[in-house]
Enzyme design. Structure first.
Site, mmCIF file in Angstrom:
data_model
loop_
_atom_site.group_PDB
_atom_site.id
_atom_site.type_symbol
_atom_site.label_atom_id
_atom_site.label_comp_id
_atom_site.label_asym_id
_atom_site.label_seq_id
_atom_site.Cartn_x
_atom_site.Cartn_y
_atom_site.Cartn_z
ATOM 1 N N HIS A 49 18.992 36.049 -18.017
ATOM 2 C CA HIS A 49 17.880 35.307 -18.596
ATOM 3 C C HIS A 49 17.291 36.070 -19.777
ATOM 4 C CE1 HIS A 49 17.043 32.666 -14.786
ATOM 5 N NE2 HIS A 49 18.280 32.557 -15.234
ATOM 6 N N GLU A 51 14.339 37.294 -20.424
ATOM 7 C CA GLU A 51 13.560 38.494 -20.130
ATOM 8 C C GLU A 51 14.468 39.704 -19.915
ATOM 9 O OE1 GLU A 51 11.510 35.014 -17.911
ATOM 10 O OE2 GLU A 51 13.495 35.547 -18.651
ATOM 11 N N CYS A 74 11.253 33.304 -13.735
ATOM 12 C CA CYS A 74 11.649 32.809 -12.415
ATOM 13 C C CYS A 74 11.315 33.842 -11.347
ATOM 14 C CB CYS A 74 13.130 32.465 -12.387
ATOM 15 S SG CYS A 74 14.241 33.869 -12.644
ATOM 16 N N SER A 167 30.518 -2.061 -40.111
ATOM 17 C CA SER A 167 29.434 -1.080 -40.044
ATOM 18 C C SER A 167 29.791 0.263 -40.690
ATOM 19 C CB SER A 167 29.038 -0.842 -38.577
ATOM 20 O OG SER A 167 30.136 -0.320 -37.838
ATOM 21 N N ARG A 183 25.075 15.303 -31.389
ATOM 22 C CA ARG A 183 26.031 15.250 -30.277
ATOM 23 C C ARG A 183 26.166 16.614 -29.593
ATOM 24 N NH1 ARG A 183 31.281 11.581 -32.135
ATOM 25 N NH2 ARG A 183 30.184 9.563 -32.126
ATOM 26 N N THR A 195 31.539 -1.537 -28.821
ATOM 27 C CA THR A 195 31.726 -0.360 -29.672
ATOM 28 C C THR A 195 33.039 0.335 -29.343
ATOM 29 O OG1 THR A 195 29.337 -0.041 -29.867
ATOM 30 C CG2 THR A 195 30.723 1.866 -30.347
ATOM 31 N N SER A 301 19.497 -2.965 -23.516
ATOM 32 C CA SER A 301 19.409 -2.737 -22.073
ATOM 33 C C SER A 301 18.528 -1.536 -21.748
ATOM 34 C CB SER A 301 20.808 -2.524 -21.484
ATOM 35 O OG SER A 301 21.577 -3.700 -21.589
#
Length: 363
Positions: A49, A51, A74, A167, A183, A195, A301
């Site tokens: 981590h 730290e 943590c 498009s 992405r 698509t 949707s």
């Protein structure tokens, strides 16, 4: 003075955006006598981590120093030992924490443990910036579902294609490069049937952007209407590396039986009864964030079901007229007061294009 050290910790965390999932991005800075003596960031899940890296990288004894860290340390054993134990053992005397960890395994326990051992703790320095940095992680911890972002390339009048369905390309190359950079930040990319069939997309990271894990690929269908050959011969499937292709389907008997007849290596199915459940299932299989890239019915949707956490709208200075294909679809809104509202948090110029980034209002 304090802000400049936390700002540096946030910069360190930002360097590893798109590389730490399912963990948050965290940066840490050690300061002694007004000087930075150590820096570190969490670089990848399972690795040390921030730290620990800051302490390891310190150029002198850290005893008596002040730690600036973007997320609460943590206090539990995971893939790495508790950071609180390391901080206590090292002799650090004060800790500035940007924000409390929303993970229930931590969520104030790290702060409490440090204080119990005589370490002075201040919480909330640049908290807003830290929360923005880890919006995906916060969503995951609070709602137990994937963070959902929608990305669309639009004309000025909000069209994603001409009347004929053409498009390519509405937006410029700089916008497309920016889109591939997005992405790299997300765990998965999702598109709908139209698509998939019309564009035959690869759904991978290109344009020279390297050093990232390829996102998972998801095709959202209303019914299982794709054949084995359509999938096996697609760019979407043939550009798989260490990732998988998922097909997301409403949970019906016919969809399950049809899916059973279409099996391929690295192809898996997700059955759901609501879009909330879909986002939950994605989280359960380790997909912490998903970038939705169209088309219109798919955008609609997610919007009408209220499962949208962020919008990336790329605008080009062209008009496609009423006959063009709108991006958000029919939402059944009869009055302005009933509009789905967003708050613009950033706009970015991309030559003659503009990227507008929004959050749902109140989020």
């Amino acid at each position: 003075m304090y802000k400049k050290f936390m700002k540096r910790a946030l910069e360190l965390a930002e360097e590893f955006r798109g590389k730490t999932s399912p963990n948050p991005m965290v940066g840490a800075v050690l300061v002694k006598d007004g000087r930075i003596i150590g820096e570190g960031a969490h670089q990848k899940a399972g690795q040390p981590h921030a730290e620990g890296n800051a302490i390891t990288n310190a150029t002198e004894d850290v005893a008596g120093s002040t730690l600036y860290v973007t997320l609460e340390p943590c206090s539990h054993h995971g893939k790495t030992p508790p950071c609180t134990d390391l901080i206590i053992k090292s002799g650090i005397s004060k800790v500035y924490i940007a924000m409390q960890d929303p993970n229930q395994l931590v969520n104030g326990n790290g702060i409490r443990k440090l204080r119990e051992h005589g370490i002075e703790v201040e919480v909330g320095l640049m908290e807003k910036e830290a929360a923005l940095l880890n919006e995906v992680f916060i969503c995951n911890m609070r709602h137990k579902r994937a963070f959902v972002a929608l990305k669309a390339a639009l004309s000025l009048d909000g069209k994603i294609a001409s009347a004929s369905g053409d498009s390519k390309w509405i937006t410029n190359e700089e916008s497309r490069l920016e889109g591939h950079g997005l992405r790299a930040r997300y765990d998965a990319i999702l598109v709908g049937r139209n698509t998939f069939l019309k564009d035959n997309p690869s759904l991978n990271i290109r344009h020279g952007i390297t050093g990232y894990t390829e996102p998972q690929k998801i095709i959202l269908l209303e019914e299982m209407s794709l054949s084995k050959d359509q999938l096996a011969q697609s760019n979407t499937y043939n550009t798989l590396t260490d990732n998988k292709l998922y097909i997301a389907l409403p949970d019906t008997g016919s969809n399950r039986s049809r899916a059973e007849r279409v099996r391929l290596t690295n192809l898996e199915y997700i059955f759901f009864s609501s879009f909330e459940e879909l986002a939950y299932h994605l989280y359960q299989i380790g997909i912490m964030s998903v970038l939705v890239e169209g088309g219109s019915s798919v955008y609609n949707s997610f919007l009408t079901n209220g499962i949208v956490d962020k919008l990336y709208l790329f605008y080009a200075p062209i008009l496609l007229g009423n006959e063009g294909l709108g991006w958000s679809g029919n939402m059944g809104i009869d009055k302005v007061e009933n509009a789905v509202r967003f708050k613009i948090i950033e706009s970015k110029s991309l030559s003659d294009n503009t990227l507008v980034i929004c959050y749902p209002q109140g989020r």
